[in-house]
Enzyme design. Structure first.
Site, short mmCIF file in Angstrom:
data_model
loop_
_atom_site.label_atom_id
_atom_site.label_comp_id
_atom_site.label_asym_id
_atom_site.label_seq_id
_atom_site.Cartn_x
_atom_site.Cartn_y
_atom_site.Cartn_z
N ALA A 53 -6.94 -0.24 -31.13
CA ALA A 53 -8.47 -0.45 -30.90
C ALA A 53 -8.48 -2.03 -30.44
CB ALA A 53 -8.85 -0.16 -32.15
N SER A 54 -9.48 -2.86 -30.85
CA SER A 54 -9.80 -4.08 -30.72
C SER A 54 -9.02 -5.16 -30.87
CB SER A 54 -11.22 -4.35 -31.04
OG SER A 54 -12.17 -3.65 -30.49
N VAL A 55 -7.66 -4.90 -31.43
CA VAL A 55 -6.86 -5.92 -31.75
C VAL A 55 -6.04 -6.15 -30.10
CG1 VAL A 55 -4.25 -6.47 -32.45
CG2 VAL A 55 -6.04 -5.52 -33.82
N LYS A 82 -7.87 -6.72 -27.51
CA LYS A 82 -8.54 -7.77 -26.77
C LYS A 82 -7.64 -8.89 -26.75
CE LYS A 82 -13.14 -6.12 -27.69
NZ LYS A 82 -12.86 -4.61 -28.14
#
Length: 453
Positions: A59-61, A63
């Site tokens: 998921a957003s890790v 980024k």
């Protein structure tokens, strides 16, 4: 170290036994593994268990990797962080948004996710180019002028992935593999869109969401409230990195070196930004930056997507690391409670096993407060959230623009949850006994809404 290992094992064994934690966790001190463990199932259909080598969607890790991809191009002189997006994508409808604005979430662009849930043709799987086209055609208004404020938005990192493709001449997946993953020896890590490609990585941890109706776990693809995971599966940059505990430890340790970029660039990436009024916000280049008592500087990122809760935290003053990967979707705040206790163990601080229920349960409250919450709230994601009561004023409902209506049940007089989804809502009023002025929606992060009427 042996005592910390035992305490961490007791914490995660207890959380697993209560049905709270299904996933893998690693703690390290200066790169040396203090504890690692995997609990529960990777595939509920076959009964295959998780291992410390299981591959999770981050998921957003993700980024953190996208940001580094951009910083590498900048150090190579192939772009500048002060470049505007339209310099590289001339037909981009918004002017004055720079690469740095995208990195730091100060672009003002609304998040594409709720917009696509409302508008997208669900028979097709969207890609990054579809996101760009949507913004060019529909031109949803900016939440604020670029650089004037801070608001977390996935849209910026989708555009960063497009910039990487435009400048490198490679697909985003190939660029990240050749530039980051392979050089660091992260052999199990890739940019991967499982549903779009039809391929499942080896030892993959399927993500599951909990149904309060059936009291069991299901793939999010099968649930009407979370089936957007299918038609948003082709989008990269803001998510879709797939990795293991050990590969993420390699990533963490590489960031103490100059293998990828210079120390000067790393220091800038790990420094909080400031708004024009000099007010700081806790975000660098793809990382959340915090200063915590007893823990020192914490450089981290969390991730949430139907079926997955993830967190990578680097305690850079002490060289310690925690990596949390869960492939089940439960209450929004439980992840942080578990991580907090693991931190305490790692740092030799007082700790306990969180006393959290296996399932949220509503409480009895004075339902006359429901009328104080009715209204329309302008959400920071660019949509309206309507709050209404039932005919007898004894039920409370929420509805986000273009989405189904859901009843919310009380956890307290101000905090509520949706039985069918992992959503919690908290209302706040400036004056006691008066209508709520704002609310916070907790789902894969925090979203603020201000009363419009």
């Amino acid at each position: 170290m042996q005592n910390k290992q035992k305490q961490l094992q007791e914490l995660f064994t207890a959380m697993s036994a209560k049905g709270i934690f299904n996933g893998a966790f690693l703690a390290a001190d200066k790169g040396e593994i203090v504890f690692e463990g995997a609990y529960g199932l990777a595939d509920r259909e076959t009964g295959r268990s998780l291992t410390v080598h299981s591959v999770f969607e981050l998921a957003s890790v993700s980024k953190t990797f996208t940001a580094m991809g951009i910083l590498i191009l900048a150090e190579q002189g192939k772009l500048s962080l002060s470049d505007s997006v339209e310099q590289w994508i001339p037909d981009f409808s918004y002017r004055g948004i720079t690469v740095k604005h995208l990195l730091r979430h100060t672009s003002g662009l609304p998040d594409y996710t709720p917009l696509f849930i409302k508008d997208w043709d669900r028979s097709k799987i969207a890609t990054n180019w579809d996101v760009l086209e949507y913004f060019n055609v529909h031109q949803p208004p900016l939440q604020f002028q670029p650089g004037e404020n801070w608001e977390y938005t996935n849209t910026g990192y989708v555009l960063l992935a497009l910039l990487i493709e435009k400048i490198s001449g490679l697909s985003f997946a190939d660029y990240m593999s050749e530039t980051l993953f392979k050089p660091l020896g992260m052999h199990s890590t890739r940019i991967h869109n499982r549903r779009l490609s039809g391929n499942v990585p080896a030892d993959f941890a399927f993500g599951y969401v909990y149904s309060f109706e059936t009291h069991s776990y299901h793939l999010p693809d099968e649930q009407p409230a979370t089936d957007f995971v299918v038609y948003l599966d082709g989008i990269q940059g803001d998510g879709t990195v797939n990795a293991t505990l050990h590969d993420l430890l390699l990533w963490d340790q590489a960031l103490y070196t100059e293998k990828l970029v210079s120390k000067k660039t790393l220091d800038e990436a790990f420094t909080s930004g400031k708004l024009p009024d000099n007010k700081p916000y806790s975000y660098g280049y793809g990382w959340i930056i915090e200063q915590k008592e007893h823990l020192g500087k914490v450089v981290s990122h969390s991730g949430g997507w139907p079926g997955y809760s993830t967190n990578l935290a680097r305690y850079t003053d002490h060289g310690k690391t925690t990596i949390y990967l869960s492939n089940t979707d439960r209450q929004p705040d439980i992840q942080q409670q578990i991580i907090n206790e693991a931190e305490n163990i790692l740092f030799g601080l007082p700790h306990s096993v969180p006393d959290v229920p296996a399932e949220l349960k509503s409480v009895k409250i004075d339902k006359t407060v429901y009328t104080l919450y009715r209204g329309v709230y302008k959400m920071d994601m660019g949509l309206d959230l309507s709050v209404t009561t039932g005919p007898e004023q004894d039920q409370l409902f929420i509805q986000l623009s273009g989405q189904p209506q859901y009843e919310i049940l009380p956890l307290s007089e101000t905090r509520f949850f949706v039985r069918e989804l992992q959503i919690e809502i908290e209302f706040a009023a400036k004056k006691p006994g008066k209508p709520a002025d704002e609310l916070t929606l907790y789902q894969y992060g925090e979203h603020r809404g201000v009363r419009a009427k």
